[in-house]
Design a protein around this motif. Structure first.
Motif, PDB file in Angstrom:
ATOM      1  N   ASP A  36      31.694 -23.191   3.498  1.00  7.62           N
ATOM      2  CA  ASP A  36      31.997 -21.948   4.054  1.00  7.62           C
ATOM      3  C   ASP A  36      30.714 -20.898   3.650  1.00  7.62           C
ATOM      4  O   ASP A  36      30.049 -21.488   3.080  1.00  7.62           O
ATOM      5  CB  ASP A  36      33.256 -21.295   3.689  1.00  7.62           C
ATOM      6  CG  ASP A  36      33.533 -21.056   2.325  1.00  7.62           C
ATOM      7  OD1 ASP A  36      32.645 -20.841   1.668  1.00  7.62           O
ATOM      8  OD2 ASP A  36      34.615 -20.792   2.003  1.00  7.62           O
ATOM      9  N   ARG A  48      46.723 -29.027   6.597  1.00  6.41           N
ATOM     10  CA  ARG A  48      46.309 -27.781   7.056  1.00  6.41           C
ATOM     11  C   ARG A  48      47.515 -27.154   7.551  1.00  6.41           C
ATOM     12  O   ARG A  48      48.497 -27.804   7.714  1.00  6.41           O
ATOM     13  CB  ARG A  48      45.297 -27.913   8.160  1.00  6.41           C
ATOM     14  CG  ARG A  48      45.648 -28.705   9.399  1.00  6.41           C
ATOM     15  CD  ARG A  48      44.579 -28.795  10.281  1.00  6.41           C
ATOM     16  NE  ARG A  48      44.658 -29.687  11.548  1.00  6.41           N
ATOM     17  CZ  ARG A  48      43.893 -30.126  12.276  1.00  6.41           C
ATOM     18  NH1 ARG A  48      42.901 -29.448  12.361  1.00  6.41           N
ATOM     19  NH2 ARG A  48      44.179 -30.953  13.163  1.00  6.41           N
ATOM     20  N   SER A  86      40.637 -20.000  13.245  1.00  4.05           N
ATOM     21  CA  SER A  86      39.595 -19.972  12.117  1.00  4.05           C
ATOM     22  C   SER A  86      38.487 -19.162  12.649  1.00  4.05           C
ATOM     23  O   SER A  86      37.927 -19.542  13.825  1.00  4.05           O
ATOM     24  CB  SER A  86      39.076 -21.244  11.519  1.00  4.05           C
ATOM     25  OG  SER A  86      40.277 -21.790  10.932  1.00  4.05           O
ATOM     26  N   THR A  87      37.477 -18.374  11.989  1.00  2.00           N
ATOM     27  CA  THR A  87      36.263 -17.774  12.368  1.00  2.00           C
ATOM     28  C   THR A  87      35.311 -18.764  12.627  1.00  2.00           C
ATOM     29  O   THR A  87      35.047 -19.347  11.487  1.00  2.00           O
ATOM     30  CB  THR A  87      35.794 -17.003  11.610  1.00  2.00           C
ATOM     31  OG1 THR A  87      36.788 -15.614  11.671  1.00  2.00           O
ATOM     32  CG2 THR A  87      34.513 -15.785  12.073  1.00  2.00           C
ATOM     33  N   PHE A  98      33.284 -23.245   9.708  1.00  2.23           N
ATOM     34  CA  PHE A  98      34.359 -22.546   9.317  1.00  2.23           C
ATOM     35  C   PHE A  98      33.712 -21.414   8.160  1.00  2.23           C
ATOM     36  O   PHE A  98      34.111 -21.635   6.820  1.00  2.23           O
ATOM     37  CB  PHE A  98      35.692 -22.892   8.722  1.00  2.23           C
ATOM     38  CG  PHE A  98      36.102 -23.938   9.404  1.00  2.23           C
ATOM     39  CD1 PHE A  98      37.345 -23.462  10.784  1.00  2.23           C
ATOM     40  CD2 PHE A  98      35.740 -25.429   9.480  1.00  2.23           C
ATOM     41  CE1 PHE A  98      37.645 -24.565  11.421  1.00  2.23           C
ATOM     42  CE2 PHE A  98      36.602 -26.306  10.465  1.00  2.23           C
ATOM     43  CZ  PHE A  98      37.372 -25.880  11.502  1.00  2.23           C
ATOM     44  N   ARG A 102      39.251 -22.277   6.339  1.00  5.82           N
ATOM     45  CA  ARG A 102      40.209 -22.405   7.427  1.00  5.82           C
ATOM     46  C   ARG A 102      41.274 -21.350   7.542  1.00  5.82           C
ATOM     47  O   ARG A 102      41.863 -21.058   6.401  1.00  5.82           O
ATOM     48  CB  ARG A 102      40.919 -23.543   7.208  1.00  5.82           C
ATOM     49  CG  ARG A 102      40.164 -24.855   7.593  1.00  5.82           C
ATOM     50  CD  ARG A 102      40.834 -26.200   7.541  1.00  5.82           C
ATOM     51  NE  ARG A 102      40.070 -27.348   7.675  1.00  5.82           N
ATOM     52  CZ  ARG A 102      39.715 -27.851   8.921  1.00  5.82           C
ATOM     53  NH1 ARG A 102      40.474 -27.086   9.984  1.00  5.82           N
ATOM     54  NH2 ARG A 102      39.275 -28.918   9.110  1.00  5.82           N
ATOM     55  N   GLY A 103      41.518 -20.881   8.732  1.00  9.64           N
ATOM     56  CA  GLY A 103      43.001 -20.327   8.998  1.00  9.64           C
ATOM     57  C   GLY A 103      42.691 -18.539   8.607  1.00  9.64           C
ATOM     58  O   GLY A 103      43.429 -18.197   8.306  1.00  9.64           O
ATOM     59  N   ASP A 104      41.412 -18.099   8.474  1.00  7.42           N
ATOM     60  CA  ASP A 104      41.042 -16.804   8.094  1.00  7.42           C
ATOM     61  C   ASP A 104      41.514 -15.714   9.114  1.00  7.42           C
ATOM     62  O   ASP A 104      41.535 -14.335   8.861  1.00  7.42           O
ATOM     63  CB  ASP A 104      39.670 -16.648   7.570  1.00  7.42           C
ATOM     64  CG  ASP A 104      38.597 -16.493   9.169  1.00  7.42           C
ATOM     65  OD1 ASP A 104      38.916 -17.786   9.428  1.00  7.42           O
ATOM     66  OD2 ASP A 104      38.131 -15.713   9.059  1.00  7.42           O
ATOM     67  N   TYR A 105      41.662 -16.058  10.325  1.00  7.08           N
ATOM     68  CA  TYR A 105      41.868 -15.030  11.415  1.00  7.08           C
ATOM     69  C   TYR A 105      43.163 -15.262  12.081  1.00  7.08           C
ATOM     70  O   TYR A 105      43.488 -14.780  12.992  1.00  7.08           O
ATOM     71  CB  TYR A 105      41.017 -15.643  12.569  1.00  7.08           C
ATOM     72  CG  TYR A 105      40.418 -14.263  13.453  1.00  7.08           C
ATOM     73  CD1 TYR A 105      39.745 -13.355  13.024  1.00  7.08           C
ATOM     74  CD2 TYR A 105      40.808 -14.372  14.750  1.00  7.08           C
ATOM     75  CE1 TYR A 105      39.326 -12.396  13.777  1.00  7.08           C
ATOM     76  CE2 TYR A 105      40.664 -13.125  15.603  1.00  7.08           C
ATOM     77  CZ  TYR A 105      39.673 -12.356  14.989  1.00  7.08           C
ATOM     78  OH  TYR A 105      39.368 -11.086  16.045  1.00  7.08           O
ATOM     79  N   THR A 150      37.497 -17.402  18.891  1.00  8.64           N
ATOM     80  CA  THR A 150      36.897 -17.341  17.658  1.00  8.64           C
ATOM     81  C   THR A 150      35.693 -17.632  17.141  1.00  8.64           C
ATOM     82  O   THR A 150      35.248 -17.652  16.236  1.00  8.64           O
ATOM     83  CB  THR A 150      37.927 -17.880  16.405  1.00  8.64           C
ATOM     84  OG1 THR A 150      37.892 -19.644  16.827  1.00  8.64           O
ATOM     85  CG2 THR A 150      39.288 -17.633  16.580  1.00  8.64           C
TER      86      THR A 150
END
Length: 212
Positions: A36, A48, A86-87, A98, A102-105, A150
């Motif tokens: 990242d 995930r 994810s962004t 990413f 993962r899963g930040d958005y 995204t």
């Protein structure tokens, strides 16, 4: 896995963001997809968060006995939390790292859908029946978004960042790199954060069947 630009279906009422062919993807075949923007290795997709969901189904038959009629009623309910988002940032290599892990958005909106089927049969003579059936999909016309765009920057060379000379283990400022492209502030995609790929609305089918 990153979404292929050739298969991106933005702002459509239906479709998919999956890339056909399970082995036809760029996932994990280039270093910039392993890190990242903060220099952290991204966990592989063997674990995930998933969409938590509930499925309910019920049916009931009503018979008319000697009169020879019968009515069937069935309903199906789907309820599920949204899909993790994810962004993604487009690079000149055609990849989408990413950048915040993962899963930040967050997730796509909570989705529910109710389907209903009603059938009625009448006897017209010995061994012969007439059946009327109505099947309703998405009974309450819930056109919930099933995806959110995204990709932060536009997927074209003048807006994509170049990570070829970056020490990925030390991280990088993707916002500054996007601003430093030839498009500058215009490199940011106007679609970013917009709801996308909506659940199809209500549809119904009416059937008449002669059974003999």
């Amino acid at each position: 896995m990153p979404t292929a630009r050739a298969c991106s279906l933005d702002q459509q009422s239906g479709g998919t963001q999956a890339r056909p062919g399970g082995n036809a993807n760029r996932a994990w075949d280039i270093d910039e997809l392993l890190w990242d923007s903060k220099g952290n290795l991204i966990r592989v997709a063997v674990w995930r968060p998933i969409a938590r969901m509930c499925l309910l189904y019920g049916s009931k038959s009503f018979k008319g006995g000697a009169s020879g009629w019968g009515t069937d009623l069935g309903a199906f309910l789907y309820a599920g939390s949204g899909t993790p988002l994810s962004t993604l940032v487009n690079t000149i290599n055609g990849t989408q790292p990413f950048v915040n892990g993962r899963g930040d958005y967050g997730r796509t909106p909570f989705l529910t859908q109710t389907d209903l089927v009603i059938g009625h049969e009448i006897s017209v003579s010995e061994g012969k029946r007439l059946r009327f059936e109505f099947n309703a999909q998405n009974l309450f016309n819930q056109k919930t978004a099933r995806s959110v765009w995204t990709q932060l920057n536009r997927a074209r060379t003048s807006a994509e960042i170049d990570l070829s000379k970056v020490d990925l283990a030390k991280g990088y400022d993707y916002n500054a790199m996007i601003a430093g492209t030839s498009e500058g502030a215009k490199a940011i995609s106007p679609l970013f954060g917009q709801q996308d790929l909506f659940n199809p609305g209500f549809s119904g089918r009416f059937l008449v069947k002669f059974i003999f």
